[in-house]
Design a protein around this motif. Structure first.
Motif, PDB file in Angstrom:
ATOM      1  N   VAL A 123       0.857  -1.193   0.000  1.00  0.00           N
ATOM      2  CA  VAL A 123       0.000   0.000   0.000  1.00  0.00           C
ATOM      3  C   VAL A 123       0.888   1.236   0.000  1.00  0.00           C
ATOM      4  N   ARG A 124       0.540   2.172  -0.840  1.00  0.00           N
ATOM      5  CA  ARG A 124       1.205   3.476  -0.884  1.00  0.00           C
ATOM      6  C   ARG A 124       0.172   4.533  -0.534  1.00  0.00           C
ATOM      7  N   VAL A 125       0.481   5.398   0.437  1.00  0.00           N
ATOM      8  CA  VAL A 125      -0.425   6.462   0.873  1.00  0.00           C
ATOM      9  C   VAL A 125       0.229   7.798   0.573  1.00  0.00           C
ATOM     10  N   PHE A 126      -0.548   8.728   0.039  1.00  0.00           N
ATOM     11  CA  PHE A 126      -0.017  10.035  -0.344  1.00  0.00           C
ATOM     12  C   PHE A 126      -1.093  11.085  -0.130  1.00  0.00           C
ATOM     13  N   ARG A 127      -0.702  12.318  -0.237  1.00  0.00           N
ATOM     14  CA  ARG A 127      -1.661  13.402  -0.059  1.00  0.00           C
ATOM     15  C   ARG A 127      -2.469  13.602  -1.335  1.00  0.00           C
ATOM     16  N   GLN A 128      -3.749  13.864  -1.160  1.00  0.00           N
ATOM     17  CA  GLN A 128      -4.646  14.054  -2.299  1.00  0.00           C
ATOM     18  C   GLN A 128      -4.243  15.292  -3.086  1.00  0.00           C
ATOM     19  N   ASN A 143      -7.341  17.162 -14.176  1.00  0.00           N
ATOM     20  CA  ASN A 143      -7.924  16.789 -12.891  1.00  0.00           C
ATOM     21  C   ASN A 143      -6.788  16.574 -11.901  1.00  0.00           C
ATOM     22  N   PRO A 144      -6.644  17.441 -10.869  1.00  0.00           N
ATOM     23  CA  PRO A 144      -5.498  17.313  -9.958  1.00  0.00           C
ATOM     24  C   PRO A 144      -5.521  16.030  -9.144  1.00  0.00           C
ATOM     25  N   VAL A 145      -6.700  15.486  -8.877  1.00  0.00           N
ATOM     26  CA  VAL A 145      -6.788  14.243  -8.114  1.00  0.00           C
ATOM     27  C   VAL A 145      -6.238  13.086  -8.935  1.00  0.00           C
ATOM     28  N   VAL A 146      -6.672  12.991 -10.203  1.00  0.00           N
ATOM     29  CA  VAL A 146      -6.174  11.928 -11.079  1.00  0.00           C
ATOM     30  C   VAL A 146      -4.684  12.108 -11.348  1.00  0.00           C
ATOM     31  N   LEU A 147      -4.253  13.349 -11.520  1.00  0.00           N
ATOM     32  CA  LEU A 147      -2.838  13.619 -11.789  1.00  0.00           C
ATOM     33  C   LEU A 147      -1.958  13.110 -10.657  1.00  0.00           C
ATOM     34  N   ARG A 148      -2.328  13.443  -9.417  1.00  0.00           N
ATOM     35  CA  ARG A 148      -1.525  12.980  -8.273  1.00  0.00           C
ATOM     36  C   ARG A 148      -1.586  11.461  -8.155  1.00  0.00           C
ATOM     37  N   ALA A 149      -2.776  10.860  -8.330  1.00  0.00           N
ATOM     38  CA  ALA A 149      -2.911   9.408  -8.187  1.00  0.00           C
ATOM     39  C   ALA A 149      -2.093   8.672  -9.238  1.00  0.00           C
ATOM     40  N   LEU A 150      -2.118   9.155 -10.480  1.00  0.00           N
ATOM     41  CA  LEU A 150      -1.349   8.497 -11.530  1.00  0.00           C
ATOM     42  C   LEU A 150       0.156   8.682 -11.334  1.00  0.00           C
ATOM     43  N   SER A 151       0.554   9.819 -10.805  1.00  0.00           N
ATOM     44  CA  SER A 151       1.984  10.037 -10.541  1.00  0.00           C
ATOM     45  C   SER A 151       2.506   9.025  -9.530  1.00  0.00           C
ATOM     46  N   GLU A 152       1.708   8.747  -8.493  1.00  0.00           N
ATOM     47  CA  GLU A 152       2.122   7.749  -7.504  1.00  0.00           C
ATOM     48  C   GLU A 152       2.039   6.343  -8.090  1.00  0.00           C
ATOM     49  N   ASN A 193       6.554   1.206 -11.756  1.00  0.00           N
ATOM     50  CA  ASN A 193       7.924   1.092 -12.247  1.00  0.00           C
ATOM     51  C   ASN A 193       8.803   0.330 -11.261  1.00  0.00           C
ATOM     52  N   ALA A 194       8.559   0.539  -9.956  1.00  0.00           N
ATOM     53  CA  ALA A 194       9.332  -0.214  -8.958  1.00  0.00           C
ATOM     54  C   ALA A 194       9.009  -1.703  -9.040  1.00  0.00           C
ATOM     55  N   ILE A 195       7.741  -2.036  -9.255  1.00  0.00           N
ATOM     56  CA  ILE A 195       7.347  -3.446  -9.379  1.00  0.00           C
ATOM     57  C   ILE A 195       7.981  -4.068 -10.621  1.00  0.00           C
ATOM     58  N   VAL A 196       7.984  -3.340 -11.740  1.00  0.00           N
ATOM     59  CA  VAL A 196       8.573  -3.858 -12.976  1.00  0.00           C
ATOM     60  C   VAL A 196      10.070  -4.081 -12.798  1.00  0.00           C
ATOM     61  N   ARG A 197      10.748  -3.152 -12.131  1.00  0.00           N
ATOM     62  CA  ARG A 197      12.193  -3.325 -11.893  1.00  0.00           C
ATOM     63  C   ARG A 197      12.468  -4.555 -11.030  1.00  0.00           C
ATOM     64  N   GLU A 198      11.591  -4.799 -10.059  1.00  0.00           N
ATOM     65  CA  GLU A 198      11.826  -5.898  -9.122  1.00  0.00           C
ATOM     66  C   GLU A 198      11.342  -7.240  -9.646  1.00  0.00           C
ATOM     67  N   TYR A 199      10.173  -7.265 -10.302  1.00  0.00           N
ATOM     68  CA  TYR A 199       9.541  -8.536 -10.666  1.00  0.00           C
ATOM     69  C   TYR A 199       9.362  -8.726 -12.172  1.00  0.00           C
ATOM     70  N   GLY A 200       9.712  -7.726 -12.962  1.00  0.00           N
ATOM     71  CA  GLY A 200       9.470  -7.817 -14.393  1.00  0.00           C
ATOM     72  C   GLY A 200       8.066  -7.349 -14.742  1.00  0.00           C
ATOM     73  N   VAL A 235      10.501   3.682   4.257  1.00  0.00           N
ATOM     74  CA  VAL A 235       9.744   2.557   3.705  1.00  0.00           C
ATOM     75  C   VAL A 235       9.620   2.815   2.213  1.00  0.00           C
ATOM     76  N   ASP A 236      10.262   1.988   1.414  1.00  0.00           N
ATOM     77  CA  ASP A 236      10.280   2.259  -0.023  1.00  0.00           C
ATOM     78  C   ASP A 236       8.922   1.962  -0.650  1.00  0.00           C
ATOM     79  N   LEU A 237       8.834   2.128  -1.958  1.00  0.00           N
ATOM     80  CA  LEU A 237       7.563   1.992  -2.667  1.00  0.00           C
ATOM     81  C   LEU A 237       6.982   0.589  -2.563  1.00  0.00           C
ATOM     82  N   LEU A 238       7.844  -0.414  -2.351  1.00  0.00           N
ATOM     83  CA  LEU A 238       7.383  -1.796  -2.247  1.00  0.00           C
ATOM     84  C   LEU A 238       7.225  -2.237  -0.797  1.00  0.00           C
ATOM     85  N   GLY A 239       7.329  -1.282   0.152  1.00  0.00           N
ATOM     86  CA  GLY A 239       7.084  -1.602   1.553  1.00  0.00           C
ATOM     87  C   GLY A 239       8.256  -2.183   2.299  1.00  0.00           C
TER      88      GLY A 239
END
Length: 1000
Positions: A35-40, A444-453, A459-466, A989-993
């Protein structure tokens, strides 16, 4: 890693993800969640809505610019007056000018000769307050505010005419003599411009050598000149069909006409018997004519009965829903009325040239073209400005709209018109990773922030697991739509909550404990007016909520065929009739019978929403009907899918409705809580559990769900991996183990953006003693504040007035105590008028004030520091050999100052204890491992503030999994940084927890 599916549960401020192997073994090896949590992307307002995070900063910046430019304008006018020889360039000149009464001079100047210095005072006064000038391109709230201002200006002009005032200055002078307020009136720039012309004409007749035409032009430009608006073309999104073209404003006639044609094409007629139909060409043309000649909205009921003249047995799909009106093309209607007989002959020119110039050009440029080149009258130009214009931008460019309009006018829907115009769906560029999200692509600033995260995590998952073999994503409702639509949805939710509370109170009054299912039953009964739609039987309260209910909640389209458990697919039905209907649609069960006719009449009389009425008339369900209900087709979902497809893998969407059903069927609700019926939303990890379900949402499971439902809700759904030997409980334990191992990754907030100081400005009384003053309005003052008024004479007057009206303690003074009709005055000096008291200066003691310096380095005002940016913690050994700690609390203002000065934002040397060893620095949302009862637990910093001693602080920590800020069990706080009371290790805590030590 083996092939896997990536499930994403994307919300406004959180992202749950799950890696589920396509071929898992019996032990579920490879199931990984996080889980990744960020500000809206937006922030909540005090009224419960939302606004851009930069709005407050932008408003404050605009005010600073306005004040700066006003001062610069006055300095320029002063410089021109000195060059003209009207005033001397000496330090004594300005104090002399300020001694004159500008209102009296503005009145006298219309008839009498003024001294050069007196007229200079008038011009300086007009340069400070020069009235309101309309921004012709204002949109939304700004345009509404301008409407209020213009109404107040019109009222002021009427008052001036009644008293015979020739100019605004003369009218204000009359008020000044009466003792009435001369400020806080809405005035127009034209009033000042007219007064300037009259005053200059009169004074130039007395002193033509001083007040020349060249001087007039220079001063007029200095006082009334205004820079053009800053271009914002770079902020406009790109057209979906013509990527190189900017989107057209919705105020364009072409965009408005396209909207209207789409609305008419989407309008459907629902006969009482049979399937829905589109409008006939004759009906369509009649409706279009009505909507292109009306300047006000047309009620849907009027469209049905007066325009289309439908039979009583027919209804429209817009009826019974949230919409009760259709919006015409008001631009077209106004143009028709304004140009009357000339309109038809000049229609293309008016729409494509005149109106487009009005939308895109600056006011001065447009008026020059309209008056000089096109021969329009001033009345026509003013009337054009008054035409209501929609806000925002269309999805398409002007070029694309012109290609689409002929096909839309032919009656095609927008998707068919796009194909008919020769456009194709653009190919998504395939990459090995997700590129940065471009702000111009997502407004849409909400979608923009959500997609950025999402990009960071994916990308972290692809680097780690393909790369995954497939991605399935679900978007939360709060990410969809514009800010206005989300606020409307929030308002509707509040109304629904109030309705639910009313129902719960009614049930409780009847001795029934309210629950979600019982409230839903009550709503369905209200909707059908307590009459069974199928049998026509009246529904008594005890028949619905008694020990043996006689009526069931019934799925209009059988659940196992539609997988639709929404409120829109439910109604009430007598138990015996529900069993007879069985697994059939209303059409299949009753078509060709008198009862079916009665059902259609009944649902039309109670005016169910169109979508619910339509389900009673569906003749047959397509084979993939259930699958269609599960795909999220919202604009935000389509945008998200298009973005994720750049990874070069298939991307599907699903809806929360099917996720909730599968989560319940698989027994996953109680993994993080005790209630099997409802998932635990007070734990961030529930997003990861949802992501597992989302990843497993395949056609196989959907079909399985549809087949298995006929055994009843008591029959649990089989496990996803039963063919590998994994039982339902084994699958549940696999998900539980994965969820419990999650370390929630919180995005730290270390930016320097935000308010640097509090808004109140202070003046210094005695900086050494920490005494300052600030000004507050007299209206609403409390006795406690009145006791701190700096001026003793004013303090006595205010306290005496409050005592006379019985205002005591911390109670604020009522408006009538210091109203305009009952003002408070200072004692009058001999030969001078008593000044009125509107605001007072309050004394305050403070030790943390920050000076604000002018260009010469003089501290001309003071402010309180805003939020803290970080706390730096140090450790040292004192003279007695005892281990001690100290801290440096750094405000956001100080952190920004350091950055601008090229200094390190975080200092690793304590200013008072240079020998101290630097331990760590903490910002909001930083993560720490805190030892408690011999166990290290993961927390995040929620908030922090300074304390009186060198080890004293107030830091609040929150468990990394906690979603609620009011849960005391998930909170920890420290008051001291001492080695015994604060034993913590700062980590990341990195992106993959994964937890890593943070070596500050």
């Amino acid at each position: 890693m083996k092939a896997y599916t990536l499930g994403l549960d994307l919300g406004a401020n959180s992202l749950g993800w799950a890696i589920v192997p396509d071929e898992p073994d019996v032990n579920g090896v490879g199931v990984t969640t996080g889980v990744r949590v960020f500000r809206q992307g937006t922030e909540p307002t005090k009224t419960g809505g939302e606004q851009s995070r930069n709005k407050d900063r932008r408003d404050a910046r605009q005010m600073r610019r306005q004040l700066y430019r006003r001062g610069r304008r006055r300095r320029k006018v002063q410089h021109l007056l000195v060059e003209a020889g009207a005033i001397a360039d000496t330090p004594e000149a300005l104090p002399e000018l300020r001694s004159y009464d500008p209102y009296e001079l503005r009145r006298r100047g219309l008839d009498e000769e003024l001294k050069p210095a007196e007229f200079a005072r008038v011009l300086m006064h007009m340069a400070k307050r020069r009235g309101f000038k309309s921004n012709k391109k204002a949109q939304g709230d700004a345009r509404k505010e301008q409407g209020k201002v213009k109404t107040a200006i019109a009222s002021l002009e009427s008052e001036m005419a009644e008293v015979g005032a020739r100019t605004l200055g003369e009218y204000l002078a009359m008020l000044h003599v009466k003792g009435s307020k001369v400020r806080n009136h809405y005035t127009s720039r034209a009033m000042f411009d007219d007064e300037f012309a009259q005053l200059w004409s009169k004074q130039a007749s007395f002193q033509p050598d001083l007040w020349t035409k060249d001087t007039k032009d220079l001063l007029h430009d200095a006082i009334f000149g205004q820079r053009p608006l800053k271009p914002v073309d770079h902020l406009i999104g790109r057209c979906q069909l013509e990527p190189k073209e900017p989107r057209a404003p919705r105020a364009s006639w072409f965009a408005e006409q396209a909207r209207l044609l789409q609305e008419v094409s989407n309008l459907k007629v629902l006969p009482r018997r049979g399937e829905e139909r589109s409008l006939t060409e004759e009906e369509r043309q009649r409706l279009l004519h009505e909507l292109m000649t009306r300047v006000s909205d047309v009620a849907v009921e009027a469209v049905k009965t007066k325009v289309l003249k439908l039979a009583e047995t027919e209804s429209l799909n817009y009826e019974g829903g949230q919409r009760d009106k259709m919006q015409p093309n008001k631009i077209e209607a106004r143009l028709r009325r304004l140009f009357d007989k000339e309109h038809d002959a000049k229609a293309d020119w008016l729409r494509g040239t005149v109106w487009e110039a009005l939308v895109h050009d600056e006011a001065e440029d447009f008026e020059e073209k309209a008056l000089a080149d096109w021969g329009l009258s001033r009345e026509q130009v003013d009337a054009l400005y008054k035409i209501e214009r929609p806000d925002g931008y269309s999805r398409f460019s002007l070029k694309a709209l012109k290609r689409l309009l002929p096909h839309l006018e032919a009656g095609l829907t927008i998707d068919k018109a796009i194909l008919a115009a020769g456009y194709k769906t653009p190919e998504t560029e395939k990459r090995g990773w997700l590129p940065p999200v471009k702000a111009g692509e997502f407004r849409n600033p909400v979608v923009l922030r959500a997609l950025s995260e999402t990009r960071k995590v994916a990308n972290a998952i692809v680097r780690e697991y393909g790369k995954p073999s497939r991605i399935v994503v679900e978007l939360a409702r709060e990410t969809r739509g514009t800010m206005r639509s989300r606020q409307e949805r929030l308002s509707q939710n509040r109304q629904l909550e109030a309705y639910h509370k009313t129902i719960s109170a009614d049930l409780a009054a009847q001795g029934i404990k309210p629950s979600h299912n019982l409230v839903e039953k009550y709503k369905l009964a209200d909707e059908c007016e307590w009459v069974c739609p199928y049998t026509g039987r009246s529904i008594a309260f005890h028949q619905l909520f008694g020990a043996t209910p006689e009526f069931d909640v019934e799925h209009i389209i059988p659940y196992r065929r539609s997988l639709d458990n929404s409120f829109m697919n439910k109604t009430l039905c007598a138990k015996s009739e529900n069993q007879r209907k069985n697994n059939r649609t209303p059409y299949e069960a009753y078509h060709g019978t008198a009862q079916y006719e009665e059902i259609l009449v009944r649902i039309s009389k109670v005016r169910l929403p169109y979508e619910k009425q339509r389900r009673f008339t569906i003749k047959e369900l397509p084979e993939d009907f259930a699958n269609r209900q599960l795909v999220d087709t919202s604009y935000a979902a389509r945008s998200c899918v298009d973005y994720l497809r750049q990874l070069g893998v298939p991307v599907d969407t699903t809806r929360g409705q099917i996720t909730a059903e599968l989560r319940w069927q698989w027994g996953l609700n109680s993994i993080l809580g005790d209630d099997e019926a409802v998932k635990a939303r007070d734990d961030h990890r529930h997003h990861a559990v949802d992501a597992v379900v989302i990843a497993l949402t395949t056609k196989k499971h959907i079909n399985n769900l549809r087949r298995r439902y006929e055994f009843g809700r008591e029959e649990r759904f089989p496990a996803p991996w039963e063919d590998t030997g994994a039982s339902k409980e084994a699958f549940r334990q696999i998900v539980r183990a994965s969820a419990e191992a999650i370390n929630v990754s919180h995005r730290p907030w270390r930016k320097l953006q935000g308010r640097f100081n509090e808004e109140t400005n202070y003046g210094a009384v005695d900086v050494q003693k920490g005494e300052y003053v600030y000004r507050v309005p007299l209206k609403g003052i409390t006795p406690s504040k009145a006791a701190d008024i700096l001026d003793p004479a004013i303090r006595q007057l205010v306290c005496q007035r409050l005592k006379q009206h019985g205002v005591e303690g911390g109670k604020a003074a009522p408006a009538a105590v210091f109203s305009d009709e009952n003002p408070l005055y200072m004692p009058a000096r001999p030969g001078r008028k008593a000044p009125r008291i509107d605001s007072v200066r309050i004394r305050e003691n403070a030790t943390t004030m920050m000076p604000v310096h002018d260009e010469t380095g003089r501290a001309y005002r003071y402010v309180k520091p805003g939020n803290n940016h970080h706390i730096a913690i140090f450790e040292y050994t004192d003279e007695k050999g005892k281990l001690r700690r100290c801290k440096e609390v750094v405000t956001r203002f100080e952190a920004a100052r350091r950055k601008l000065a090229g200094e390190p934002v975080v200092r690793r040397t304590h200013p008072e204890h240079p020998e101290a060893r630097f331990l760590m620095w903490l910002c909001n949302d930083d993560m720490l491992l805190i030892e408690k009862h011999g166990t290290k637990r993961l927390y995040r910093v929620q908030k922090m503030s300074d304390g009186p001693g060198q080890e004293s602080v107030n830091i609040m920590f929150r468990a990394h999994t906690a979603t609620r800020l009011d849960d005391p069990q998930a909170a920890e706080s420290i008051r001291s940084l001492g080695p015994r009371t604060f034993s913590a290790q700062k980590v990341t805590v990195d992106l993959l927890g994964r937890i890593h030590p943070c070596n500050d």
